[in-house]
Design an enzyme around this catalytic site. Sequence first.
Site, PDB file in Angstrom:
ATOM      1  N   ALA A   1      80.715  65.909  41.789  1.00 32.70           N
ATOM      2  CA  ALA A   1      80.117  66.053  43.118  1.00 32.70           C
ATOM      3  C   ALA A   1      80.681  67.272  43.830  1.00 32.70           C
ATOM      4  O   ALA A   1      81.829  67.663  43.616  1.00 32.70           O
ATOM      5  CB  ALA A   1      80.371  64.798  43.962  1.00 32.70           C
ATOM      6  N   ILE A   2      79.846  67.823  44.677  1.00 34.38           N
ATOM      7  CA  ILE A   2      80.219  68.922  45.567  1.00 34.38           C
ATOM      8  C   ILE A   2      80.057  68.383  46.988  1.00 34.38           C
ATOM      9  O   ILE A   2      79.087  67.680  47.286  1.00 34.38           O
ATOM     10  CB  ILE A   2      79.295  70.151  45.362  1.00 34.38           C
ATOM     11  CG1 ILE A   2      79.347  70.652  43.913  1.00 34.38           C
ATOM     12  CG2 ILE A   2      79.631  71.262  46.350  1.00 34.38           C
ATOM     13  CD1 ILE A   2      80.659  71.242  43.460  1.00 34.38           C
TER      14      ILE A   2
ATOM     15  N   GLU B   1      74.930  60.340  32.293  1.00 34.01           N
ATOM     16  CA  GLU B   1      73.803  59.622  32.856  1.00 34.01           C
ATOM     17  C   GLU B   1      73.500  60.203  34.231  1.00 34.01           C
ATOM     18  O   GLU B   1      74.418  60.575  34.951  1.00 34.01           O
ATOM     19  CB  GLU B   1      74.098  58.127  33.022  1.00 34.01           C
ATOM     20  CG  GLU B   1      74.256  57.362  31.725  1.00 34.01           C
ATOM     21  CD  GLU B   1      75.681  57.337  31.205  1.00 34.01           C
ATOM     22  OE1 GLU B   1      75.872  56.922  30.047  1.00 34.01           O
ATOM     23  OE2 GLU B   1      76.603  57.749  31.940  1.00 34.01           O
TER      24      GLU B   1
ATOM     25  N   ASN C   1      67.100  61.639  40.619  1.00 34.52           N
ATOM     26  CA  ASN C   1      67.933  62.768  41.051  1.00 34.52           C
ATOM     27  C   ASN C   1      67.406  64.051  40.393  1.00 34.52           C
ATOM     28  O   ASN C   1      67.980  64.576  39.437  1.00 34.52           O
ATOM     29  CB  ASN C   1      69.400  62.528  40.693  1.00 34.52           C
ATOM     30  CG  ASN C   1      70.323  63.535  41.333  1.00 34.52           C
ATOM     31  OD1 ASN C   1      69.891  64.608  41.768  1.00 34.52           O
ATOM     32  ND2 ASN C   1      71.605  63.216  41.371  1.00 34.52           N
TER      33      ASN C   1
ATOM     34  N   TYR D   1      71.137  70.157  35.005  1.00 36.44           N
ATOM     35  CA  TYR D   1      71.626  69.899  33.647  1.00 36.44           C
ATOM     36  C   TYR D   1      70.679  70.502  32.607  1.00 36.44           C
ATOM     37  O   TYR D   1      71.125  71.048  31.597  1.00 36.44           O
ATOM     38  CB  TYR D   1      71.819  68.399  33.418  1.00 36.44           C
ATOM     39  CG  TYR D   1      73.021  67.840  34.138  1.00 36.44           C
ATOM     40  CD1 TYR D   1      74.304  68.312  33.873  1.00 36.44           C
ATOM     41  CD2 TYR D   1      72.883  66.838  35.090  1.00 36.44           C
ATOM     42  CE1 TYR D   1      75.402  67.803  34.540  1.00 36.44           C
ATOM     43  CE2 TYR D   1      73.989  66.327  35.762  1.00 36.44           C
ATOM     44  CZ  TYR D   1      75.247  66.813  35.479  1.00 36.44           C
ATOM     45  OH  TYR D   1      76.341  66.319  36.133  1.00 36.44           O
TER      46      TYR D   1
END
Length: 143
Positions: free
Chosen positions: A69-70, A102, A107, A114
């Site tokens: 996460a950012i 996953e 999202n 990715y």
Amino acid sequence: MIRPMQETDIEAVVLIEQESFSIPWSKSAFIDEMSNEKAHYLVMEEDNRVIGYGGFWKILDEGHFTNLAITPEYRHRGLGKKLIEAMLNYGRTLGIDKVTLEVRETNENALRAYATLGFHIEGKRRRYYTNPDEDAMIMWLSL
């Protein structure tokens, strides 16, 4: 700057985790990860402030991304991609030759990010996520 996570980073990482996920990992979960020999975590800093983190487990020759996460105010700047690239490079140095993760089916930003790095959807885990209940797309990348 991207570097290995230290115990002193956990408070900042937990805050980012809470800002990012509907069911965030606890502080104790991250503390446990620091002593897990399979776990490897990196943090991203700007001006001596942790603004992102990512982790994976090394199992034999595979890397299993656990979380990434950012912090919200730094999103949509390509920093997540840089952090993923750093994690992949670090994994290579550990002898990892394939990576899996996953992603929530909805999202789209993560799925796209990715995919641009070469990950491919290889399957689906039904009702993998809760709050809300959602399927996970299983993605793989060969290094």
